[in-house]
Design an enzyme around this catalytic site. Structure first.
Site, short mmCIF file in Angstrom:
data_model
loop_
_atom_site.label_atom_id
_atom_site.label_comp_id
_atom_site.label_asym_id
_atom_site.label_seq_id
_atom_site.Cartn_x
_atom_site.Cartn_y
_atom_site.Cartn_z
N THR A 4 25.66 76.59 45.47
CA THR A 4 25.61 76.74 46.93
C THR A 4 26.48 75.64 47.53
OG1 THR A 4 23.81 75.19 47.34
CG2 THR A 4 23.16 77.42 46.71
N ASP A 5 26.70 75.70 48.84
CA ASP A 5 27.51 74.66 49.48
C ASP A 5 26.87 73.28 49.31
OD1 ASP A 5 29.35 76.46 50.22
OD2 ASP A 5 28.65 76.67 52.30
N CYS A 6 25.52 73.25 49.37
CA CYS A 6 24.84 71.96 49.24
C CYS A 6 24.56 71.57 47.79
CB CYS A 6 23.57 71.94 50.07
SG CYS A 6 22.62 73.46 49.98
N TYR A 7 24.53 72.57 46.89
CA TYR A 7 24.33 72.30 45.45
C TYR A 7 25.42 73.03 44.68
CZ TYR A 7 19.59 70.63 46.53
OH TYR A 7 18.52 69.94 47.01
#
Lengths: 500, 128
Positions: A129-132
């Site tokens: 994901t964008d954050c992970y």
């Protein structure tokens, strides 16, 4: 009327004057002094049990990686752990089997390896994901590298458990161990006189928040366990404790042949003797605890009880089953149970462990219901072929060959003079006899050890029997062993094809 | 002493045990026997001094003879002394003592291996 408070008892633990005995020792004390005298004399009664508790597992937190990953799927030593909770938390369950080692190594072994400080291979995947952003993680850790390793067992410490035997003519491999044919042995589990919940059957001191012995360290009761069924005497507990403080002396991986892995958990509960009713309850003996002997030969969750039996009888070494003396085996260790009750006693005497009252009592009226099935399960009787040809055991080999040819059916149940099933002859048996040039009677070439089913058995069970015995047809018989039909793997394939 | 006699299916119908007993006069006592469509296996007690004779006689008739001198052994680290093994042993090798410790009498062992699969802790070993 004796009345004590937890504060008074903890005061005695603090000043070293506390009187602690095990539940085994309490039996004689109550016998000698009576409940009132014993309640005055004894402050705490310790219990203990050490046995297979499949419903066990551990919450792990690995800390974040760089770059970070939100793990979707996770394997520890190739055993899958549930990681559908945030980014780097996972739950490893005791009975999950390894992808590569199968039934021999499972979640229970990962848990024992963690306690022993051994290295564990971690493999995780993610969609990113964008954050992970990270998609794969491969690393090696041990218990000291984890932020938390919290044992959380959804269902432990069964108040008692059914004993098991096997009425069929073949060996069964179950979570109750190897069950020999024709009631060849009986297995059971539970600590009887030392059983934690039986020593406080009204759950007056056992409840949410009660401090206990778990795996060699202090743990806590979270509350009722899953399937908690107090009305039928099958109460259970959900427990938690710090795995980092536990010892492999009291937490052991196990594997049951043909079943899989489980975790032997050692736990014990101290029962503060607040009044004479509690004192009286802790005087329970093996002879007072009654359980059922179930026939694991019946492949149903509703197994019939062959007889009721006390723990006293089970622990004597043999019991009577239908007029035959049968040897019993315990799957839980009484020696270890006693060791736990004694260790807990020593902790309390040494002022290292204080008793507690529950902040919430356990439910005393819940029942354990069966799974709701939204579609009706077909039975063997629904799809079997009723128009089945049979042959007499005394008939000739040629008759059998002719019947198979005429009826275009490759399995022929063999019956005796009373029309009871005694064997089965297949086209293969005929070929074998021809190849060996042994033209005999049907009874000489038939297979005598026939796997059978009955009209009211679930199709899933018939399918399991076909598969596990590597056969392609099962004669369907009634209670008098009369052949009422036959079911083949073709019948089941057709049913499945219709379903999809 | 205990011996294990293995008999291949090709000679399983021949009365080789009876012949060997008549020939040697040995008091062979069968303690366990198992036959299936691939082979036969007989565990028997024989007087030690007659071992040579009975072995030679059986081997001559096509059987294989092994001395059962490596009974079951227990890994005391792995064993939790539950007693699961007690009820599956056909000859009573295992028992629980008064203090609920597991007691093992290896002299009785006929090396059938049933207890190996029963033991939940893989604490029993044969042939070491």
């Amino acid at each position: 009327m004796v009345k004590k408070t937890i504060h008074e008892i903890n005061g005695r633990i603090r000043d070293g004057s506390v009187n602690v005995v095990t539940a085994e020792e309490m039996v004689d004390i109550v016998g000698e002094l009576g409940a009132e005298g014993a309640a005055k004399e004894v402050d705490v009664v310790t219990t203990g049990t050490f046995g297979a508790m499949c419903s066990s597992g551990v919450w792990l937190n690995f800390g974040h990686s760089e770059p970070p990953i939100r793990i979707n799927k996770l394997w520890l030593n190739d055993v899958e752990a549930y990681s559908g909770v945030a980014a780097v938390d996972a739950y490893i369950g005791a009975t999950q089997a390894s992808r590569s080692k199968g039934l021999e190594y499972g979640g229970a072994h990962v848990i024992e390896d963690l306690i022993r400080g051994r290295s564990i291979d971690v493999h995780g995947t993610s969609s990113g994901t964008d954050c992970y952003p990270r998609k794969v993680i491969d690393t090696t850790i041990n218990i000291y590298d984890l932020n938390q390793a919290i044992m959380l067992n959804p269902r432990n410490s069964y108040q008692k458990y059914n004993a098991a035997t096997n009425s069929t003519n073949h060996t069964l491999n179950t979570y109750m161990g190897t069950l020999l044919p024709n009631h060849g042995n009986v297995t059971y589990s539970g600590a009887g006189v030392l059983s934690p919940m039986h020593n406080d059957p009204n759950y007056e001191t056992i409840g949410t928040g009660t401090r206990i012995f778990l795996g060699g360290t202090q743990g806590y009761i979270v509350g009722e366990g899953t399937q908690h069924s107090p009305e039928s005497g099958f109460g259970t507990l959900m427990l938690k404790g710090d795995l980092k403080e536990m010892s492999s002396e009291y937490i052991r991986a196990a594997s049951f042949e043909g079943y899989g892995t489980s975790l032997y958990v050692g736990m014990g509960i101290p029962i503060p003797v607040l009044n004479e009713d509690i004192a009286k309850a802790t005087a329970i003996t093996d002879d007072d605890i009654v359980t059922n002997l179930l026939d694991y030969g019946i492949p149903s969750s509703n197994r019939p009880s062959i007889r009721s039996v006390t723990y006293g009888e089970l622990r004597s070494g043999s019991i009577d089953v239908n007029g035959k003396e049968v040897t019993t085996s315990s799957l839980s260790s009484f020696k270890k149970s006693r060791q736990i009750a004694n260790e807990l006693k020593d902790w309390i005497k040494a002022g290292e462990f204080f008793v507690s009252m529950p902040v919430e009592r356990l439910p005393r009226d819940t029942a354990c219901n069966s799974m709701k099935l939204s579609s009706v399960n077909p039975l063997v009787g629904d799809i079997m072929t009723s128009d089945v040809s049979i042959i007499q055991a005394e008939a000739s080999f040629n008759d059998a060959a002719k019947t198979i040819m005429d009826k275009q059916f490759s399995h022929l149940p063999v019956v005796d003079k009373n029309n009871s099933l005694v064997g089965i002859v297949t086209a293969w048996d005929i070929s074998k006899a021809v190849a060996k040039a042994e033209y005999d009677l049907v009874k000489d070439i038939m297979t005598k050890d026939v796997v059978t089913t009955s009209p009211d058995e679930a199709i899933d069970i018939a399918a399991f029997k076909l598969d596990s015995n590597s056969v392609s047809a099962l004669p369907v018989i009634d209670a008098k062993k009369q052949v009422v039909g036959i079911i083949t793997s073709d019948d089941i394939s057709k049913l499945l094809a219709r379903r999809q | 002493m205990k011996i294990k006699i293995s008999i291949e299916s090709s000679i399983v119908t021949k009365p080789i045990l009876a012949e060997a007993i008549v020939e040697t006069g040995a008091l062979l006592n069968i303690s366990q026997a198992h036959f299936d469509n691939t082979h036969g296996e007989v565990v028997a007690d024989i007087p030690s001094e007659q071992f040579g004779h009975i072995r030679d006689s059986l081997v001559k008739k096509g059987a294989e003879v092994v001395v059962l001198d490596t009974p079951i052994s227990r890994d005391e680290e792995e064993c939790v002394e539950c007693g699961a093994c007690v009820s599956v042993c056909p000859v009573g090798v295992f028992s629980l003592a008064d203090d609920w410790s597991l007691e093992v009498d290896p002299d009785k062992c006929i090396q059938c291996g049933t207890c190996l699969t029963m033991c939940p802790h893989n604490a029993l070993v044969l042939g070491q």
